[in-house]
Design an enzyme around this catalytic site. Structure first.
Site, PDB file in Angstrom:
ATOM      1  CG  ASP A  83      -2.073   0.884   1.536  1.00 19.10           C
ATOM      2  OD1 ASP A  83      -2.420   1.196   0.095  1.00 19.10           O
ATOM      3  OD2 ASP A  83      -2.931   1.207   2.123  1.00 19.10           O
ATOM      4  CG  HIS A  84      -0.713   5.187   0.783  1.00 18.07           C
ATOM      5  ND1 HIS A  84      -0.718   5.932  -0.011  1.00 18.07           N
ATOM      6  CD2 HIS A  84      -2.088   4.405   1.307  1.00 18.07           C
ATOM      7  CE1 HIS A  84      -2.280   6.697   0.279  1.00 18.07           C
ATOM      8  NE2 HIS A  84      -2.384   5.571   1.163  1.00 18.07           N
ATOM      9  CD  GLU A 135      -4.100   9.818  -3.076  1.00 21.97           C
ATOM     10  OE1 GLU A 135      -3.995   8.388  -2.160  1.00 21.97           O
ATOM     11  OE2 GLU A 135      -3.870  10.855  -2.557  1.00 21.97           O
ATOM     12  CG  HIS A 182      -5.085   8.800   4.575  1.00 15.93           C
ATOM     13  ND1 HIS A 182      -3.870   9.860   3.525  1.00 15.93           N
ATOM     14  CD2 HIS A 182      -5.279   7.710   4.181  1.00 15.93           C
ATOM     15  CE1 HIS A 182      -4.782   8.858   2.602  1.00 15.93           C
ATOM     16  NE2 HIS A 182      -4.565   7.644   2.649  1.00 15.93           N
ATOM     17  N   GLY A 211      -8.680   6.340   3.616  1.00 15.95           N
ATOM     18  CA  GLY A 211      -8.716   7.024   4.928  1.00 15.95           C
ATOM     19  C   GLY A 211     -10.710   6.627   5.354  1.00 15.95           C
ATOM     20  CB  THR A 235      -6.860   5.632  11.770  1.00 11.38           C
ATOM     21  OG1 THR A 235      -5.283   6.059  11.213  1.00 11.38           O
ATOM     22  CG2 THR A 235      -6.449   6.684  13.226  1.00 11.38           C
TER      23      THR A 235
END
Ligand code: G3H
Ligand code: ZN
Length: 282
Positions: A83-84, A135, A182, A211, A235
């Site tokens: 991811d990311h 993204e 996020h 997010g 999170t």
């Protein structure tokens, strides 16, 4: 059992359900995600972010191997996703480490450079059978940066630009900016559901919501109804984990055996995972 992200996304899209992707930082996260998926009787994605790799000393192998082993041993279908990813070097490790999918994040680059770098990542990934997410727009809130003003011009994803971006890069899924940010610890975000529907109609690939920890239940269900497919949650697990550790150590400050406080922390994450999976399956 270990399955592929592409298959889970295709199934979720056809069924009109949301597919949750949870971020793994420690072994307990992976175990909790697997246990939550089993408890809910639902598939899920275990995703490891570039930031989590940095936490593990920049080494992907150990956290990837542990997460893969957890997925293989589980009774629920679980896929492994990187991811990311901003580092091309990390991207290039995805195949050897057994990832069937990656999110290549060029959102910090200018539009032209983003298109160029993402098209190159997609070309590399597709040659190896890797599903690639990217993204467009700015979701914000990563790496401790303040949440973006989701109403500011250029922050939300424009449907016509999104269609062109997907055509120019060849991505398999698109993360879009529609009001979430996020790292929220309260579930107070409101999403632009009309924009989600316009994006769903404009782009041929499944949409991804980042997010999602800050998005209330009703908003998440409406987002899936409007066309969101992959729902990224990070999170919320850490909030549950830390609250459980804090409560245990406040009650028993002399405790030193990590198993005493990591057991309730893992169970708190399992409950969080189960709740998201049940919510998104309806
Ligand atoms: O890619 C990961 C997600 O977007 C997680 O976001 O930590 O705000 O839930 P979150
Ligand atoms: Zn994200």
């Amino acid at each position: 059992m270990l399955v592929r992200t592409a298959d889970l996304v295709t199934d979720a899209r056809a069924a009109g359900t949301g597919l949750a992707a949870f971020n793994v930082i420690t072994l307990e996260h992976a175990e909790a995600i697997a246990a939550g998926a089993e408890r809910a009787g639902r598939p899920a994605i275990l995703q490891i972010s570039e930031n989590a790799v940095k936490f593990h000393g920049g080494r992907l192998s150990a956290v990837a191997a542990a997460t893969t082993a957890v997925a293989r041993a589980a009774d629920a279908p679980l896929a492994l996703h990187l991811d990311h990813v901003e580092s091309v070097d990390l991207l290039r490790q995805a195949h050897a480490e057994g990832f069937g999918s990656v999110m290549f994040d060029a959102s910090r680059l200018t539009h032209g450079d983003n298109v160029k770098a993402t098209a190159e990542a997609v070309r590399w990934g597709h040659e190896r059978g890797i599903w690639v997410e990217a993204e467009l727009g700015r979701i914000g809130g990563k790496d401790g940066e303040p949440p973006l003003d989701a109403h500011a011009p250029g922050v939300r994803t424009d449907p016509a630009e999104a269609a062109a971006y997907v055509a120019d890069t060849g991505v398999d899924a698109l993360a879009v900016a529609v009001g979430s940010t996020h790292a929220m610890t309260e579930r107070t975000a409101t999403l632009d559901h009309a924009l989600i529907a316009r994006l769903r109609d404009a782009v041929p690939v499944p949409l991804v919501l980042h997010g999602s920890s800050g998005v209330p239940d009703t908003e998440l269900r409406a987002a899936v109804a409007a066309g969101m497919v992959k729902i990224n949650v990070g999170t919320a697990l850490n909030t549950a984990y830390t609250a459980a550790v804090r409560a245990f150590l406040t009650e028993d400050p002399k405790s030193v055996d990590p198993r005493r406080y990591l057991r309730p922390a893992r169970e708190a994450m399992t409950e969080t995972v189960t709740a998201f999976l049940r919510l998104l399956s309806r």
